[in-house]
Design a protein around this motif. Structure first.
Motif, short mmCIF file in Angstrom:
data_model
loop_
_atom_site.label_atom_id
_atom_site.label_comp_id
_atom_site.label_asym_id
_atom_site.label_seq_id
_atom_site.Cartn_x
_atom_site.Cartn_y
_atom_site.Cartn_z
N TYR A 32 6.32 18.80 -79.04
CA TYR A 32 5.65 17.21 -79.37
C TYR A 32 4.78 16.31 -80.23
CZ TYR A 32 3.27 18.43 -74.99
OH TYR A 32 3.15 19.63 -74.57
N GLN A 34 2.22 13.13 -79.88
CA GLN A 34 1.72 11.81 -79.42
C GLN A 34 1.04 10.85 -80.33
OE1 GLN A 34 -1.77 13.79 -77.48
NE2 GLN A 34 -0.53 15.01 -75.59
N LEU A 49 3.74 9.54 -76.02
CA LEU A 49 4.38 10.87 -75.81
C LEU A 49 5.94 10.84 -76.30
CD1 LEU A 49 3.31 14.28 -74.08
CD2 LEU A 49 5.54 13.46 -74.41
N ARG A 51 9.24 14.10 -77.01
CA ARG A 51 9.37 15.18 -77.37
C ARG A 51 10.19 15.76 -78.78
NH1 ARG A 51 9.31 13.95 -72.09
NH2 ARG A 51 7.46 15.19 -70.88
#
Lengths: 112, 116
Positions: A32, A34, A49, A51
């Motif tokens: 993922y 951020q 965030l 994924r």
């Protein structure tokens, strides 16, 4: 070697417009990604965030997209305000949940 | 209430000296990190500790030695400082190695180290 690029070092826009920041990565397959905000003289602050199996994520005026084929994430701030002026960092995160390296950021300036 | 604190905020020292930077978190997190942000602004991980145990040790000179006396503290000791060590050092903490569920890191304010 792993590489992270954020489009431009500086982005200047007028208040009310949408800011779009780009994060490209190579030699990396993050689980993922951020996005953080960093103000001068301060540590990064977590924003969002996303994924690898998510195409898009929203939080208030923020929107993040993640294209694992293009190896790219876009970060949008809609209806931008002068208070949004800061440096925005992207950080691909590995399966263990750790961001090993952050992009050097795009400094956004929103003028009124 | 400061979640992640670092001392000192600024550190100016001569080459060859030994110095320490302290970090404390009051979030009850299990994992703490040290990052280095160089003059080009890249932020790179140096070390990570989980429950006082070293779990990540990136390619960092062995002059850098982290010490975790307890879960809430992770100090960074640097021996024989060199000019290239000048940078901003950030401490961070997180709940733990959450893997696919994600793990948000909370950063301290940074310590600007200048080696003369």
């Amino acid at each position: 070697s792993q590489k992270i690029e954020q489009n431009s070092e500086a982005l200047n826009i007028q208040e009310g417009k949408t800011a779009t920041l780009t994060c490209n990565y190579t030699n990396y397959s993050p689980a993922y990604l951020q996005w953080y905000r960093q103000d001068p003289g301060r540590g990064p602050v977590f924003l969002l965030l996303i994924r690898e199996n998510e195409k898009e994520k929203r939080k208030e005026r923020l929107k993040v997209t993640f294209d694992t084929t293009l190896k790219q994430s876009l970060f949008h701030i809609t209806a931008s305000q002068p208070a949004d002026s800061a440096t925005y960092l992207c950080a691909p995160v590995n399966q263990a949940g750790t961001a090993l390296i952050f992009g050097k950021g795009t400094t956004l300036s929103v003028s009124s | 209430d400061t979640a992640v604190s670092q001392t000192p905020k600024y550190l100016v020292t001569q080459m060859g000296n030994d110095k320490s930077i302290k970090c404390e978190q009051n979030l009850g997190h299990d994992t703490m990190y040290w990052y280095k942000q160089d003059s080009k602004k890249f932020l790179k991980i140096m070390f990570s500790y989980n429950n006082k145990e070293l779990i990540i040790n990136e390619t960092v000179p062995n002059r850098f030695s982290p010490k975790s006396p307890d879960k809430a503290h992770l100090n960074l000791h640097i021996n024989s400082l060199e000019l290239g060590d000048s940078a901003v050092y950030f401490c961070a903490s997180s709940h733990g190695l959450a893997g696919p569920s994600g793990d948000t890191q909370y950063f301290g304010p940074g310590t600007r180290l200048t080696v003369l």
